[in-house]
Design a protein around this motif. Structure first.
Motif, PDB file in Angstrom:
ATOM      1  N   GLN A 240       0.832  -1.207   0.000  1.00 50.28           N
ATOM      2  CA  GLN A 240       0.000   0.000   0.000  1.00 50.28           C
ATOM      3  C   GLN A 240       0.867   1.257   0.000  1.00 50.28           C
ATOM      4  OE1 GLN A 240      -2.652  -2.246  -0.737  1.00 50.28           O
ATOM      5  NE2 GLN A 240      -3.735  -0.407  -0.085  1.00 50.28           N
ATOM      6  N   ALA A 241       1.943   1.234   0.764  1.00 49.55           N
ATOM      7  CA  ALA A 241       2.789   2.421   0.883  1.00 49.55           C
ATOM      8  C   ALA A 241       3.469   2.778  -0.431  1.00 49.55           C
ATOM      9  CB  ALA A 241       3.835   2.213   1.979  1.00 49.55           C
TER      10      ALA A 241
ATOM     11  N   PHE B 152       1.894  -0.802 -10.609  1.00 45.65           N
ATOM     12  CA  PHE B 152       2.193   0.294  -9.688  1.00 45.65           C
ATOM     13  C   PHE B 152       1.306   1.472 -10.098  1.00 45.65           C
ATOM     14  CE2 PHE B 152       5.947  -2.324  -9.370  1.00 45.65           C
ATOM     15  CZ  PHE B 152       6.287  -2.232  -8.033  1.00 45.65           C
ATOM     16  N   LEU B 153       0.698   2.108  -9.116  1.00 41.57           N
ATOM     17  CA  LEU B 153      -0.209   3.215  -9.399  1.00 41.57           C
ATOM     18  C   LEU B 153       0.483   4.327 -10.176  1.00 41.57           C
ATOM     19  CD1 LEU B 153      -2.032   3.644  -5.968  1.00 41.57           C
ATOM     20  CD2 LEU B 153      -3.007   2.677  -8.067  1.00 41.57           C
TER      21      LEU B 153
ATOM     22  N   GLY C  78     -14.213  -5.653  -9.111  1.00 41.19           N
ATOM     23  CA  GLY C  78     -13.259  -4.856  -8.343  1.00 41.19           C
ATOM     24  C   GLY C  78     -12.878  -5.468  -7.008  1.00 41.19           C
ATOM     25  N   ARG C  79     -12.950  -6.778  -6.920  1.00 40.73           N
ATOM     26  CA  ARG C  79     -12.617  -7.442  -5.659  1.00 40.73           C
ATOM     27  C   ARG C  79     -11.196  -7.109  -5.210  1.00 40.73           C
ATOM     28  NH1 ARG C  79     -14.008 -11.702  -2.404  1.00 40.73           N
ATOM     29  NH2 ARG C  79     -12.288 -12.892  -1.491  1.00 40.73           N
ATOM     30  N   TYR C  80     -10.279  -7.007  -6.178  1.00 38.35           N
ATOM     31  CA  TYR C  80      -8.875  -6.803  -5.840  1.00 38.35           C
ATOM     32  C   TYR C  80      -8.401  -5.387  -6.139  1.00 38.35           C
ATOM     33  CZ  TYR C  80      -9.035 -11.874  -5.498  1.00 38.35           C
ATOM     34  OH  TYR C  80      -9.371 -13.163  -5.150  1.00 38.35           O
ATOM     35  N   ALA C  81      -9.297  -4.422  -5.995  1.00 40.28           N
ATOM     36  CA  ALA C  81      -8.919  -3.015  -6.136  1.00 40.28           C
ATOM     37  C   ALA C  81      -7.864  -2.656  -5.092  1.00 40.28           C
ATOM     38  CB  ALA C  81     -10.144  -2.121  -5.969  1.00 40.28           C
ATOM     39  N   TYR C  82      -7.096  -1.637  -5.381  1.00 36.67           N
ATOM     40  CA  TYR C  82      -5.993  -1.234  -4.500  1.00 36.67           C
ATOM     41  C   TYR C  82      -6.438  -1.066  -3.053  1.00 36.67           C
ATOM     42  CZ  TYR C  82      -2.720   2.070  -2.328  1.00 36.67           C
ATOM     43  OH  TYR C  82      -1.875   2.710  -1.443  1.00 36.67           O
TER      44      TYR C  82
ATOM     45  N   LEU D 221       1.516   0.164   8.383  1.00 41.84           N
ATOM     46  CA  LEU D 221       1.175   1.159   7.368  1.00 41.84           C
ATOM     47  C   LEU D 221       1.435   2.567   7.884  1.00 41.84           C
ATOM     48  CD1 LEU D 221       0.070   1.712   4.549  1.00 41.84           C
ATOM     49  CD2 LEU D 221      -2.226   1.775   5.538  1.00 41.84           C
ATOM     50  N   GLN D 222       1.059   2.824   9.131  1.00 41.86           N
ATOM     51  CA  GLN D 222       1.300   4.137   9.722  1.00 41.86           C
ATOM     52  C   GLN D 222       2.796   4.449   9.745  1.00 41.86           C
ATOM     53  OE1 GLN D 222      -1.173   6.130  10.973  1.00 41.86           O
ATOM     54  NE2 GLN D 222      -0.020   7.688  12.084  1.00 41.86           N
TER      55      GLN D 222
END
Length: 485
Positions: free
Chosen positions: A241-242, A269-270, A286-290, A333-334
């Motif tokens: 996610q990061a 990669f976005l 969209g089950r595996y959306a970001y 994540l934080q």
């Protein structure tokens, strides 16, 4: 070809219920597409020898590797949330393990022909998908994210039908283990509890020996295994996610028990930051959306917990083992997002600042990688204009920047140094891969080699390749990737 003194195969020692022995199916006139010298060196292998004619034949599956015992493993799994039943290595064959300075690693040929688990597939991989996996896995490794890796890619002009006629390729994948959640699901679903226990004991003893003496679970190594898998998976997905990585097909059979990124199909990669981005053209719902990846990872772990329940013996104990995911993921994540902002410590209000940052990026669909890299340069002393220019809402950005600078405070040189280590300049964008693939189809593999080198050191400047760090061209928005990618 003989590249190792011995090829032990610890998976084979588990018994014939776990695999089928078979040799790869040859391909005509194979050629070298790319080789990973740094991985070869880490494994104690000679890259030049691997790239020789004998090496290309061996790692296409055309010639036996002396001492190896090729096999395909069986597993099952949930695909797009639906139980799919028996699956398995439908186009991959495990050669065995090599002892290396980095420890024992398995080598697996992907795309080397049909196996008993191919179902309706042809057992082949195409040049396009093999290059994507070769570069994608190395890009993740360069970013410090746990992953399988790729040693060599070979190609052949043998035709393969996907959406269109393409050419064949074989990629040699490397990992300490290719065992997936689906391996456990397979034996649990069939009521083969002895085999399930044998598999779990193998994984614990080989990779998680500390699970044998975990006081928290009163000596229950299987609950401890589930907790370890949960915590490692949580940390891995936080890294995804990061950095803005979308896996695209997080089926349970594509989840590693070692929490490695595995099975590079429709990954991306976005570019523009869109929390709901769906990278897989096959993912209609969209089950595996970001933004769904963290929840899907937990769902997959729950399936793993169900598979292990006959060994754990207590549903409450299994749920307790899964619970750590809910703590580890937000904490990881934080920490990673705080590091991207250059924050040296965690303070009250940081979560709100991070949420405001992502909301601002999403509102204007700002390029995710470029934003973080330009912000790093600003903190290092550059003007804020280069960052500001990414936004349509300039006033909104100005308000955010004032809030951010107040939180950052003094010590910006140290903050910038921290940011340089976590905010890459280069990621493997789809259009970069597409250019390399188009050239490779013409037998020009120079772009594959260039991208490999860039992805191995993505935080460096590489001034000769500024064009690969810029805003993607308009045509990049129309690239479609699917499960056949």
């Amino acid at each position: 070809m003989d590249i190792a003194a011995a090829w032990p195969n610890s998976l084979a020692a588990l018994g014939p219920a776990f695999y089928t022995e078979l040799a790869p199916t040859p391909l005509p006139d194979p050629y070298l597409v790319g080789i990973n010298p740094s991985l070869a060196a880490a494994l104690g292998l000679d890259a030049q020898r691997l790239a020789s004619r004998a090496g290309v034949e061996a790692f296409t599956g055309n010639a036996p590797v002396a001492g190896s015992r090729p096999l395909a493993s069986v597993y099952s799994g949930h695909q797009f949330g639906v139980w799919a039943g028996q699956l398995g290595d439908g186009r991959a064959i495990l050669l065995g393990e090599i002892e290396s300075p980095a420890g024992p690693h398995e080598l697996q040929l992907k795309g080397c022909g049909r196996t008993p688990y191919s179902r309706m597939g042809d057992g082949r991989a195409v040049l396009r998908s093999s290059i994507r996996e070769f570069l994608g896995s190395e890009a993740m490794h360069g970013l410090g994210i746990p992953t399988t890796r790729a040693l060599i890619v070979t190609g052949s002009d043998a035709p393969v039908r996907r959406e269109e006629i393409e050419t064949s390729a074989v990629v040699t994948r490397v990992s300490p283990s290719f065992i997936r959640f689906g391996h456990f699901e397979h034996f649990s679903a069939r009521g083969q509890i002895d085999e399930l226990r044998r598999l779990a004991d193998y994984v614990v003893d080989r990779f998680y020996p500390e699970c044998r003496g975990t006081p928290k679970f009163a000596g229950n190594p299987y609950a401890a295994l589930l907790e370890q898998a949960s915590e490692r998976t949580a940390a891995m997905v936080a890294q995804w996610q990061a950095v803005g990585f979308c896996h695209g097909v997080m089926n349970t059979d594509n989840m590693s028990i070692l929490a490695l990124t595995i099975d590079y199909g429709p990954f991306q990669f976005l570019d523009a930051f869109d929390p709901g981005h769906i990278c897989n053209h096959s993912d209609d719902a969209g089950r595996y959306a970001y933004n769904r990846q963290p929840q899907v990872a937990y769902w997959n772990l729950f399936c793993l917990g169900q598979a292990l329940l006959p060994l754990i013996g207590d549903q409450e104990l299994a749920l307790a083992a899964l619970e750590s995911y809910k703590t580890v993921f937000p904490r990881e994540l934080q920490a990673r997002m705080g590091a991207k902002l250059g924050l040296a410590d965690a303070r009250e209000g940081d979560r709100e600042l991070l949420e405001a940052t992502l909301k601002l990026l999403a509102a204007d669909r700002v390029d995710y990688t470029i934003f973080w890299r330009r912000l790093t340069r600003h903190v290092a002393g550059d003007s804020s204009e280069a960052v500001r220019d990414l936004f349509l809402d300039r006033e909104g950005f100005d308000r955010w920047l004032a809030r951010y600078q107040e939180r950052l405070g003094a010590g910006t040189a140290e903050a910038a140094q921290r940011m340089r280590q976590v905010n890459p300049k280069y990621v493997l964008r789809n259009h970069l891969c597409e250019i390399a693939i188009r050239q490779a189809k013409l037998k020009d593999f120079s772009e594959v080699e260039t991208l490999l080198a860039l992805m191995q050191s993505p935080f460096e400047e590489h001034p000769a390749h500024e064009d690969k760090a810029g805003i993607p061209p308009d045509w990049a928005q129309h690239i479609e990737i699917s499960c056949s990618s």
